[in-house]
Scaffold this active site. Structure first.
Site, PDB file in Angstrom:
ATOM      1  N   HIS A 169      12.553   2.681  -3.983  1.00  0.00           N
ATOM      2  CA  HIS A 169      11.739   3.242  -2.887  1.00  0.00           C
ATOM      3  C   HIS A 169      10.750   4.289  -3.381  1.00  0.00           C
ATOM      4  O   HIS A 169       9.750   4.539  -2.724  1.00  0.00           O
ATOM      5  CB  HIS A 169      12.630   3.942  -1.858  1.00  0.00           C
ATOM      6  CG  HIS A 169      13.150   3.023  -0.814  1.00  0.00           C
ATOM      7  ND1 HIS A 169      14.287   3.294  -0.099  1.00  0.00           N
ATOM      8  CD2 HIS A 169      12.696   1.842  -0.358  1.00  0.00           C
ATOM      9  CE1 HIS A 169      14.506   2.325   0.752  1.00  0.00           C
ATOM     10  NE2 HIS A 169      13.553   1.424   0.621  1.00  0.00           N
ATOM     11  N   HIS A 201       5.837   6.785   8.818  1.00  0.00           N
ATOM     12  CA  HIS A 201       6.470   6.139   7.669  1.00  0.00           C
ATOM     13  C   HIS A 201       6.861   7.244   6.687  1.00  0.00           C
ATOM     14  O   HIS A 201       7.595   7.009   5.737  1.00  0.00           O
ATOM     15  CB  HIS A 201       5.528   5.113   7.012  1.00  0.00           C
ATOM     16  CG  HIS A 201       6.211   4.299   5.955  1.00  0.00           C
ATOM     17  ND1 HIS A 201       6.097   4.546   4.606  1.00  0.00           N
ATOM     18  CD2 HIS A 201       7.046   3.250   6.058  1.00  0.00           C
ATOM     19  CE1 HIS A 201       6.815   3.684   3.922  1.00  0.00           C
ATOM     20  NE2 HIS A 201       7.398   2.885   4.773  1.00  0.00           N
TER      21      HIS A 201
HETATM   22  O1  LIG Z   1      10.065   1.675   0.772  1.00  0.00           O
HETATM   23  C1  LIG Z   1       9.481   1.396   1.803  1.00  0.00           C
HETATM   24  O2  LIG Z   1       8.481   2.042   2.155  1.00  0.00           O
HETATM   25  C2  LIG Z   1       9.952   0.234   2.623  1.00  0.00           C
HETATM   26  C3  LIG Z   1      11.085  -0.476   2.233  1.00  0.00           C
HETATM   27  N1  LIG Z   1      11.528  -1.569   2.918  1.00  0.00           N
HETATM   28  C4  LIG Z   1      10.847  -2.037   4.027  1.00  0.00           C
HETATM   29  C5  LIG Z   1      11.288  -3.202   4.721  1.00  0.00           C
HETATM   30  C6  LIG Z   1      12.491  -3.923   4.301  1.00  0.00           C
HETATM   31  C7  LIG Z   1      13.604  -3.966   5.154  1.00  0.00           C
HETATM   32  C8  LIG Z   1      14.748  -4.667   4.775  1.00  0.00           C
HETATM   33  C9  LIG Z   1      14.794  -5.324   3.551  1.00  0.00           C
HETATM   34  C10 LIG Z   1      13.693  -5.262   2.713  1.00  0.00           C
HETATM   35  C11 LIG Z   1      12.545  -4.584   3.083  1.00  0.00           C
HETATM   36  C12 LIG Z   1      10.591  -3.663   5.835  1.00  0.00           C
HETATM   37  C13 LIG Z   1       9.445  -2.982   6.255  1.00  0.00           C
HETATM   38  C14 LIG Z   1       8.991  -1.841   5.598  1.00  0.00           C
HETATM   39  C15 LIG Z   1       9.705  -1.369   4.480  1.00  0.00           C
HETATM   40  C16 LIG Z   1       9.235  -0.182   3.765  1.00  0.00           C
HETATM   41  O3  LIG Z   1       8.228   0.455   4.148  1.00  0.00           O
END
Ligand SMILES: O=C(O)c1c[nH]c2c(-c3ccccc3)cccc2c1=O
Length: 459
Positions: free
Chosen positions: A117, A346
């Protein structure tokens, strides 16, 4: 200085905190004038003459990313650090193959359900280096109509010779950044570790709060995740008396499975860390108000993007159903002062505001959502902290910005001045109204149309 002073002397910020929100397109200009930066501002020649860069992130749109660099910087070496495997990794590498200056580093993710992340930029110039720790994916939508945050370092000048001690900051920034980058154990990051060694980071006034996958025990137990925050609050946090009645605030854009009851993790282990004060973690947790900010279904529906904003707020019904207790702590997304009530969050932030919201004992901006994967969960009777994901944030304490006691806050930054903290949202918080539901991304929302007149019908 009033924050990043670009070579032309143009002030991009009104304070030494260097905490910015991203520009939101489609709102009044006045809300994008102070304490805001767009991705092209960060990469602008005004910030330095770029010679190489490194982008740590989760999602990348490579053609879009390349266009954010000024034309003359698009041929400079660019390392993309990601956590993708298999087809996703192949797809990202195929996108990058079109650009001879792009190289990749796949962060090892040995723990199941871990994610990379962390969102960070290393920007190397001909006269120094900058570090940016932020919350936006390298994709167009993340920089368009959302509320995102970032810390932009001062320009770190180059040292005459590399050093692990010279160029250290009062907050141990250089040591902690090196430890974080070292945790990847990736040969592709060696050059960037050398660049960090080669720069004077003594002007950094924030603390690094990172997470890296693994089971951290012994003294490493307090190097990452919520135990790192507990250690920093113990060493540098507010006086117990000052914050006795002050809430702990969490604001995030996704939630993990936290256990069947609030006592499973949220209001015990995790709150114990965030409620830590100078000298002790032994505070009566029952007396500490926990305030969580998470968008309601209607916040998303009426947002600038409409229901599609919820595509980046991945709270699953399968997770929500298991933890109804969480909803008792929830508060709406409100950012009237920053003109961002309709720019869905976000950004992820945590802090210790006074009941009125006029003061702030500490503030963390980070990639970490409210999840055990990000913050870690204790194992083996608290002898080790198990973390699944890479996360990174920076922590602000008043005393490191020459502010006695707590920061004074404002969520209306057109008169930003020394020592005042520019909040991303309105304090005090606003509880969910009767009938408000948290946004959930994998159920249909067909009662009312969104800003664009559409409904939300997930597959
Ligand atoms: O690190 C980040 O910013 C983010 C990380 N995962 C996200 C996902 C996601 C949710 C479940 C499984 C894989 C991906 C979906 C929509 C936005 C994000 C996101 O913004």
């Amino acid at each position: 200085a009033r924050g990043p002073v670009t070579p032309s002397g143009v002030y991009k910020a009104g304070q030494p905190l260097s905490f910015f929100l991203t520009k939101v397109h489609g709102i009044e200009n006045k809300y994008n004038r102070f304490c805001t930066m767009d991705v092209k501002d960060i990469l602008s020649p005004e910030m330095g003459n770029l010679t190489a860069s490194c982008q740590f992130n989760y999602m990348f749109e490579v053609p879009w990313l390349m266009k954010q660099y000024p034309q003359q910087f698009r041929s400079k070496p660019l390392l993309l650090v990601h956590g993708f495997k298999g087809a996703n990794k192949a797809s990202l590498e195929a996108d990058g193959a079109a650009y001879s200056n792009i190289r990749f580093c796949q962060a090892r993710l040995d723990m199941p359900y871990g994610t990379h992340h962390t969102k960070m930029m290393f920007l190397l110039y001909d006269n120094g280096m900058r570090v940016v720790v932020h919350t936006s994916n390298m994709m167009e939508h993340d920089w368009f109509q959302k509320t995102q945050g970032m810390w932009i370092s001062p320009l770190f000048p180059k040292l005459s010779k590399p050093s692990s001690t010279l160029g250290e900051s009062p907050t141990g920034f250089k040591r902690d950044l090196l430890e974080y980058v070292g945790a990847y154990q990736a040969y592709q990051l060696k050059d960037w570790k050398d660049h960090i060694f080669h720069h004077d980071m003594s002007s950094a006034r924030v603390f690094i709060v990172g997470s890296c996958p693994g089971r951290h025990a012994g003294d490493k137990k307090s190097h990452f995740g919520h135990m790192r925050l507990r250690r920093l609050l113990h060493d540098h946090g507010p006086e117990k008396e000052l914050v006795r009645t002050w809430p702990v605030l969490g604001q995030y854009s996704s939630v993990g499975t936290l256990g069947p009851a609030k006592e499973s993790w949220l209001c015990t282990e995790w709150l114990q860390s965030l409620a830590t004060v100078k000298g002790t973690s032994c505070v009566p947790l029952m007396t500490i108000p926990l305030q969580l900010i998470f968008p309601t279904k209607d916040d998303v529906r009426t947002s600038l993007e409409g229901y599609p904003a919820g595509g980046s707020i991945p709270y699953s019904i399968h997770v929500a159903r298991k933890q109804p207790y969480l909803h008792t702590f929830l508060h709406q997304w409100r950012s009237e002062g920053r003109g961002r009530s309709r720019a869905m969050p976000h950004i992820k932030t945590y802090g210790r505001p006074s009941p009125s919201g006029k003061e702030l004992a500490w503030f963390l901006v980070t990639s970490a959502n409210l999840s055990k994967a990000a913050w870690g969960a204790m194992e083996k009777k608290g002898s080790q902290l198990m973390i699944r994901s890479y996360e990174l944030g920076v922590l602000f304490f008043p005393k490191f910005f020459e502010v006695k006691g707590a920061f004074r806050t404002t969520s209306d930054v057109d008169s930003i001045g020394g020592g005042v903290f520019p909040l991303p949202y309105d304090l005090p918080v606003t509880r969910y109204s009767k009938g408000d539901k948290p946004w959930i991304w994998d159920i249909a929302h067909k009662e009312l149309p969104d800003t664009n007149g559409n409904m939300w019908c997930p597959p």
